[in-house]
Design an enzyme around this catalytic site. Structure first.
Site, PDB file in Angstrom:
ATOM      1  N   ASP A  99     -10.272   3.477   2.110  1.00 39.80           N
ATOM      2  CA  ASP A  99     -10.623   2.883   3.411  1.00 39.80           C
ATOM      3  C   ASP A  99     -11.380   3.875   4.289  1.00 39.80           C
ATOM      4  OD1 ASP A  99      -9.582   0.359   2.993  1.00 39.80           O
ATOM      5  OD2 ASP A  99      -7.596   0.891   3.748  1.00 39.80           O
ATOM      6  N   LYS A 138       0.803  -1.229   0.000  1.00 39.43           N
ATOM      7  CA  LYS A 138       0.000   0.000   0.000  1.00 39.43           C
ATOM      8  C   LYS A 138       0.840   1.286   0.000  1.00 39.43           C
ATOM      9  CE  LYS A 138      -4.313  -1.714   1.965  1.00 39.43           C
ATOM     10  NZ  LYS A 138      -5.362  -1.421   2.949  1.00 39.43           N
TER      11      LYS A 138
END
Ligand code: ATR
Length: 277
Positions: A102, A65
């Protein structure tokens, strides 16, 4: 045919294919969603050839990520603030864009399941200081949380995280987590505790107001021991599966051109794929 993929190392555990393949079928799109196992040393090469492999974009999972954010030509505000990307897409010129959804996923799910969570602008207690906690703090602050208490087993990690968010976030000791619930309007578990095979999140909810909301990022099991305990004493509960489903929406829309809906049918489908019934 359009396609996208999830890139991870390992990648077998990823739930993203179950979500995106459901939507591809649901919206009758001639598309595909694949799993790509890519080692850290191969990530730059893989992303450099993403378009050549036929992909419109990708989800990125652990451990890629942060690296994916560095490798993208453009990053949106959320990815930059969180310091990690989970959603990538190529623009018309083949340039790679990065986002982190997210925070969007957590907040959309929270607002849907418990729209009054910030009603009294009471303090929020967040447990955990990993990537998920960072995304959640970003979302809570953007949506007006007045004061956030942050507790993590490793206090140094919480201190480092709090520093990047300014005075809204105050670190407390992990040992004080149950006491800190007094007067809170929202409790968020952003640790991995409560997940099948991990340890239990040991927290006595006695001090939590009965009208407070309890949210968990853990979705396996769907109803964690924390959520079961909160529900039993009358608190509104928000499960982690909703966050997982909502975070997938912006990517699907970028790659396939349809903004998909998070429905009870999708939730049941993914819960069944998780073995959660
Ligand atoms: P993610 O990026 O998905 O949030 P992570 O960085 O591994 O994952 O973070 C996991 C979180 O769960 C951390 O806050 C971790 O606490 P530490 O920072 O002290 O490691 C927390 N966690 C995991 N196992 C734990 C345990 N047994 N007791 C307390 N906290 C735990």
């Amino acid at each position: 045919m359009k396609s996208a993929c999830v890139i991870g190392w390992p990648v077998e555990h990823s739930r993203s294919p179950a979500i995106h393949r459901y939507w591809l079928k649901r919206y009758r799109i001639d598309g595909a969603y694949e799993k790509e196992k890519v080692a850290p040393e191969d990530l730059a090469r893989f992303l450099g050839a993403l378009g050549a492999r036929g992909y419109a974009g990708a989800n990125v999972t652990l451990p890629h990520k942060e690296a994916a954010l560095r490798l993208a030509a453009f990053a949106d505000e959320a990815a930059s603030a969180i310091g990690a990307a989970n959603t990538l897409w190529l623009d018309g010129e083949g340039k790679l864009h990065a986002s982190n959804t997210d925070s969007y996923g957590f907040m959309t799910n929270l607002n849907e399941a418990a729209p009054h969570w910030n009603g009294g602008r009471r303090p929020v207690l967040v447990l955990g200081a990993g990537g998920a906690a960072r995304a959640i703090l970003h979302g809570l602050i953007a949506q007006g949380a007045a004061s956030i208490l942050l507790a993590n087993r490793t206090r140094d990690r919480a201190e480092a995280l709090a520093k990047t968010f300014g005075p809204t976030v105050r670190v407390i000791d992990w040992a004080d987590r149950a006491r800190a619930l007094a007067g809170c309007g929202l409790l968020v578990n952003a640790t991995s505790l409560g997940m099948t095979g991990k340890g239990d999140l040991d927290i006595d909810l006695k001090a939590l107001p009965s009208d407070a909301v309890v949210a968990d990022i853990v979705y396996s099991p769907l109803e964690t021991p924390l959520l079961a305990a909160a529900r039993a004493r009358g608190n509104r509960v928000v499960d982690g599966l909703g966050m997982l489903l909502h975070q997938a929406v912006p990517g699907f829309e970028r790659w396939f051109g349809v903004r998909p809906e998070v429905t009870p049918e999708l939730k049941a489908h993914v819960a069944a794929a998780l073995g959660g019934g």
